[in-house]
Motif scaffolding. Sequence first.
Motif: not given
Ligand code: AHR
Length: 481
Positions: A398-402, A414, A418, A438-439
């Motif tokens: 999963r991504h978090n803050n890309f 979420q 992600d 989602n992106y």
């Molecule tokens: O990775 C981009 C976003 O960063 C994710 O959707 C979220 O989990 C976090 O805020």
Amino acid sequence: AAPCDIFASGGTPCVAAHSTTRALFSAFNGALYQVKRGSDGATTNIAPLSAGGVANAAAQDSFCSGTTCLITTIFDQSGRGNHLTQAPAGGFNGPESNGADNLASATGAPVTLNGQKAYGVFISPGTGYRNNAVSGIATGDAAEGMYAVLDGTHFNGACCFDYGNAETNSRDTGNGHMEAIYFGTSTTWGTGSGSGPWLMADLENGLFSGNTTGNNPSDPTITNRFFTAIVKGQPNHWALRGANAASGSLSTFYSGVRPTASGYNPMKKEGAIILGIGGDNSNGAQGTFYEGVMTSGFPSDATENSVQANIVAAKYATTSLVSGPAISVGSSVSLRATTACCTTRFLAHSGTAVATQVVTSSSNSTLKQQASWTVVSGLANGGCISFQSKDTPGSFLRHNNFVLLLNANDGSKQFKEDATFCPQAGLNGQGNSIRSFNYPTRYFRHFDNNLDIASNGGVHTFDAAASFNDDVSWVVTSSFA
Ligand code: AHR
Ligand code: AHR
């Protein structure tokens, strides 16, 4: 007749008409939208296949082949020049330089209309379009109508996935300075019945689900994949209406006097147009827009009912979200980098961190497991996939803050979004490019051997345009373990 022909014959003509999927006047054969490609920065305009018809998605596919494309302009079909372009900084900054918002991927929201492929506008958090220098949009307490066709399954609770009338300076100038369609699960201001998402009217410093601030149970939770949303207003009267955009007719969720809360009667509309953001450039929301218009004058219910029939006849339907070599649900895979530096390196985790590692058939079994992934149906969308760790079941990429991570599924909406990815044909011609659900401007990328989800030429270091196509292209093989 097309929607704006119908509004014109009802005496409430379109003063803005936006769509990346089709012409909204039966005689319209000009540019619907402009895309810009990552390879050389060139732009092209996409027009309908014929006057009044569906967008020429094949022209976009060919222009964008082997690279990325962003939607730079959504043209106004009304002839008034009310085009939507990248939203500038306002009360809130967007993620791009100078605080501008992101542009949408040109391929994030594929659909068919009457069987013909077209692309909607997939708004991720941070993305927004705007026009602060419009012509002919209602100001003050003047009457207007608007509708939009949206993806009823794409939303979040942030402020504010909007389409409609907002401030001309991108700032919150007070109650009653906006009149826009809102769609999502924000509970900061209004709510409807159930847990949402709801159609509400963004009237500034308030999302209204009916006459009063707070909960109005006659505003229903929306479950349609394609949703027709309507907001209209005139002196001391406004309405919310909605329908399944793929069948059936409109229901009125609210029609009556203006809110009694201070500042909303009379209205102080300013006449700018926003898409995907709040009036002050709040840009945390997500949603998908296919088409929408704003009218001069308060459309009759009968006129809107004819427009809804036209939308149903356009036959919006879903289509495949993936391309390139199939990555089958149930298979076990390893992903090999294709950049010349790194063709012996595979995507692997070490704890929660994800990077590329050199893996061979003689690597130890721990490393082989760390580089092995079980493909499951996409946690947020069954048209895409998720990657479950072979050695840590229940944990997914999963991504978090890309940044790409391996995390346990916490069951949240979420997390599921992600952790969902839609493989495309590899941008460098090899294997697949693994696009974020989602992106959709972002793909699995190795950068200094670490894994991120990167956009082509974006603001992060790992978004660098150099070697983008190679870094985001992966050969997907049977897994090591
Ligand atoms: O990775 C981009 C976003 O960063 C994710 O959707 C979220 O989990 C976090 O805020
Ligand atoms: O009305 C809701 C939001 O409040 C508006 O979109 C924004 O301008 C303000 O933050």
